[in-house]
Design an enzyme around this catalytic site. Structure first.
Site, PDB file in Angstrom:
ATOM      1  N   ASN A   8       0.868  -1.176   0.000  1.00  0.00           N
ATOM      2  CA  ASN A   8       0.000   0.000   0.000  1.00  0.00           C
ATOM      3  C   ASN A   8       0.908   1.231   0.000  1.00  0.00           C
ATOM      4  O   ASN A   8       1.513   1.547   1.018  1.00  0.00           O
ATOM      5  CB  ASN A   8      -0.894  -0.034   1.250  1.00  0.00           C
ATOM      6  CG  ASN A   8      -1.780   1.196   1.360  1.00  0.00           C
ATOM      7  OD1 ASN A   8      -1.832   2.013   0.440  1.00  0.00           O
ATOM      8  ND2 ASN A   8      -2.470   1.337   2.482  1.00  0.00           N
ATOM      9  N   LYS A  10       0.072   4.269  -0.194  1.00  0.00           N
ATOM     10  CA  LYS A  10      -0.576   5.437   0.417  1.00  0.00           C
ATOM     11  C   LYS A  10      -0.318   6.672  -0.456  1.00  0.00           C
ATOM     12  O   LYS A  10      -0.217   6.524  -1.673  1.00  0.00           O
ATOM     13  CB  LYS A  10      -0.105   5.616   1.862  1.00  0.00           C
ATOM     14  CG  LYS A  10      -0.261   4.313   2.670  1.00  0.00           C
ATOM     15  CD  LYS A  10      -0.112   4.482   4.141  1.00  0.00           C
ATOM     16  CE  LYS A  10      -0.291   3.140   4.838  1.00  0.00           C
ATOM     17  NZ  LYS A  10      -0.254   3.200   6.276  1.00  0.00           N
ATOM     18  N   HIS A  92      -9.664   1.190   5.082  1.00  0.00           N
ATOM     19  CA  HIS A  92      -8.383   1.396   5.773  1.00  0.00           C
ATOM     20  C   HIS A  92      -8.602   2.361   6.936  1.00  0.00           C
ATOM     21  O   HIS A  92      -9.401   3.294   6.833  1.00  0.00           O
ATOM     22  CB  HIS A  92      -7.349   1.958   4.786  1.00  0.00           C
ATOM     23  CG  HIS A  92      -5.955   1.900   5.339  1.00  0.00           C
ATOM     24  ND1 HIS A  92      -5.493   2.801   6.274  1.00  0.00           N
ATOM     25  CD2 HIS A  92      -4.943   1.027   5.121  1.00  0.00           C
ATOM     26  CE1 HIS A  92      -4.246   2.480   6.595  1.00  0.00           C
ATOM     27  NE2 HIS A  92      -3.885   1.409   5.918  1.00  0.00           N
ATOM     28  N   GLU A  94      -6.944   4.751   7.948  1.00  0.00           N
ATOM     29  CA  GLU A  94      -6.699   6.157   7.603  1.00  0.00           C
ATOM     30  C   GLU A  94      -7.927   6.748   6.914  1.00  0.00           C
ATOM     31  O   GLU A  94      -8.223   7.931   7.084  1.00  0.00           O
ATOM     32  CB  GLU A  94      -5.434   6.271   6.729  1.00  0.00           C
ATOM     33  CG  GLU A  94      -4.177   6.064   7.572  1.00  0.00           C
ATOM     34  CD  GLU A  94      -3.009   5.417   6.842  1.00  0.00           C
ATOM     35  OE1 GLU A  94      -2.997   5.416   5.607  1.00  0.00           O
ATOM     36  OE2 GLU A  94      -2.101   4.902   7.537  1.00  0.00           O
ATOM     37  N   GLU A 164      -5.392  -4.950  10.779  1.00  0.00           N
ATOM     38  CA  GLU A 164      -4.398  -3.887  10.915  1.00  0.00           C
ATOM     39  C   GLU A 164      -4.697  -3.096  12.180  1.00  0.00           C
ATOM     40  O   GLU A 164      -5.475  -2.120  12.145  1.00  0.00           O
ATOM     41  CB  GLU A 164      -4.457  -2.928   9.723  1.00  0.00           C
ATOM     42  CG  GLU A 164      -3.977  -3.487   8.418  1.00  0.00           C
ATOM     43  CD  GLU A 164      -3.395  -2.398   7.518  1.00  0.00           C
ATOM     44  OE1 GLU A 164      -2.277  -2.587   7.031  1.00  0.00           O
ATOM     45  OE2 GLU A 164      -4.050  -1.360   7.315  1.00  0.00           O
ATOM     46  N   GLY A 170       2.500   2.280  11.051  1.00  0.00           N
ATOM     47  CA  GLY A 170       3.492   3.359  10.951  1.00  0.00           C
ATOM     48  C   GLY A 170       4.145   3.739  12.268  1.00  0.00           C
ATOM     49  O   GLY A 170       4.736   4.814  12.384  1.00  0.00           O
ATOM     50  N   SER A 210       3.489  -1.925  10.493  1.00  0.00           N
ATOM     51  CA  SER A 210       4.926  -1.804  10.782  1.00  0.00           C
ATOM     52  C   SER A 210       5.755  -3.017  10.379  1.00  0.00           C
ATOM     53  O   SER A 210       6.748  -3.325  11.045  1.00  0.00           O
ATOM     54  CB  SER A 210       5.149  -1.484  12.268  1.00  0.00           C
ATOM     55  OG  SER A 210       4.683  -0.195  12.564  1.00  0.00           O
TER      56      SER A 210
HETATM   57  P1  13P Z   1       2.954   0.466   7.687  1.00  0.00           P
HETATM   58  O1  13P Z   1       3.489  -0.803   7.108  1.00  0.00           O
HETATM   59  O2  13P Z   1       3.650   1.704   7.169  1.00  0.00           O
HETATM   60  O3  13P Z   1       2.862   0.415   9.181  1.00  0.00           O
HETATM   61  O4  13P Z   1       1.461   0.631   7.147  1.00  0.00           O
HETATM   62  C1  13P Z   1       0.592  -0.453   7.248  1.00  0.00           C
HETATM   63  C2  13P Z   1      -0.624  -0.118   6.491  1.00  0.00           C
HETATM   64  O5  13P Z   1      -1.378   0.746   6.880  1.00  0.00           O
HETATM   65  C3  13P Z   1      -0.859  -0.847   5.236  1.00  0.00           C
HETATM   66  O6  13P Z   1      -2.139  -0.606   4.756  1.00  0.00           O
END
Ligand code: 13P
Length: 245
Positions: A8, A10, A92, A94, A164, A170, A210
């Site tokens: 992903n 982002k 997600h 976010e 997740e 992150g 992460s």
């Molecule tokens: P990270 O791997 O940067 O923690 O992000 C995970 C994520 O949100 C994947 O959709």
């Protein structure tokens, strides 16, 4: 067991940077690849998906639930399909947190995506606060139950559930295998109650939060999960390949 690895990106990488990435990444894919790989590019770079090695599925990070119309700035399922997108991430954390996406909205998006033949990665997971208040199971249950309203059992083969935990995204804090297994059990119980034992057993569940080439080693040994959703670490083609291999 073959695993699924989903990148992903982002809101990272311009078109030029994506092209550079694809060039590098294609060279690094093992010849005898048996795992499934998907890369979810930003919308602006999806047109470069055609340059990805044909074994890699092109993915998107979101889409609108309506077919078309006056929704300024939004992207439809047809637009994704037209660029050969095969999978879309929905729900997600976010999107839930920064864009107020409710389970009801996510449910509508899932229905539209499935109707158009797109695979869906449905993201679920609890915040730190919910975890500390012992609400994890309840949160997972309602996120899944409400997102899957009106989805038929035979459609679940096109739905991957990504656990997740929000506190792991992150932050450098990876969930422990024990916690992941507990969450996976909750998810399977929910699917079993909603559908059947068989649906629960066959449900694809992956972990995200992460992951790096170091932290993923231990997590991917966990047979309860069938793959990984990777954010930051997927932005470097070498690091992403190291996770896969
Ligand atoms: P990270 O791997 O940067 O923690 O992000 C995970 C994520 O949100 C994947 O959709």
């Amino acid at each position: 067991m073959n695993k699924i690895f989903i990148a992903n990106f982002k809101m990272n990488k311009t078109n030029d940077e994506v092209l550079e990435y694809i060039n590098e990444f294609n060279k690094l894919i093992p010849k005898n690849l048996s795992d499934e790989i998907c890369i979810c590019l930003p919308f602006t770079a999806l047109c470069n998906g055609k340059f990805l090695d044909e074994r890699v599925v092109l993915g998107a990070q979101n889409m609108h639930e309506q077919e078309f119309g006056a929704f300024t700035g939004e992207i439809s399922a047809d637009m994704l399909k037209n660029l050969n997108v095969g999978l879309v991430i929905l729900g997600h954390s976010e999107r839930r947190n920064y864009f107020n996406e409710s389970n009801e909205k996510i449910n509508k998006k899932i229905k539209t995506a499935l109707r158009h033949g797109l695979k869906v990665v449905l993201c679920v997971g609890e915040t730190k606060f919910q975890r500390n208040s012992k609400k994890t199971n309840q949160v997972l249950k309602s996120q899944i139950e409400e997102a899957l309203v009106g989805i038929y059992e035979n459609e679940l083969s096109s739905v991957i559930i990504a656990y997740e935990p929000v506190w792991a995204i992150g932050t450098g804090e990876v969930a422990k295998n024990g916690d992941i297994s507990t969450a996976v059990k909750v998810i399977r119980d929910v699917i079993s109650n909603l559908y059947s034992e068989n649906a629960s057993k066959n449900q694809k569940i992956i972990y995200g939060g992460s992951l790096t080439s170091e932290t993923s080693k231990n997590i991917l040994k966990n047979d309860d999960i069938c793959g990984a959703l990777i954010g930051g670490a997927s932005l470097n083609p070498n690091e992403f390949i190291k996770i896969i291999s």
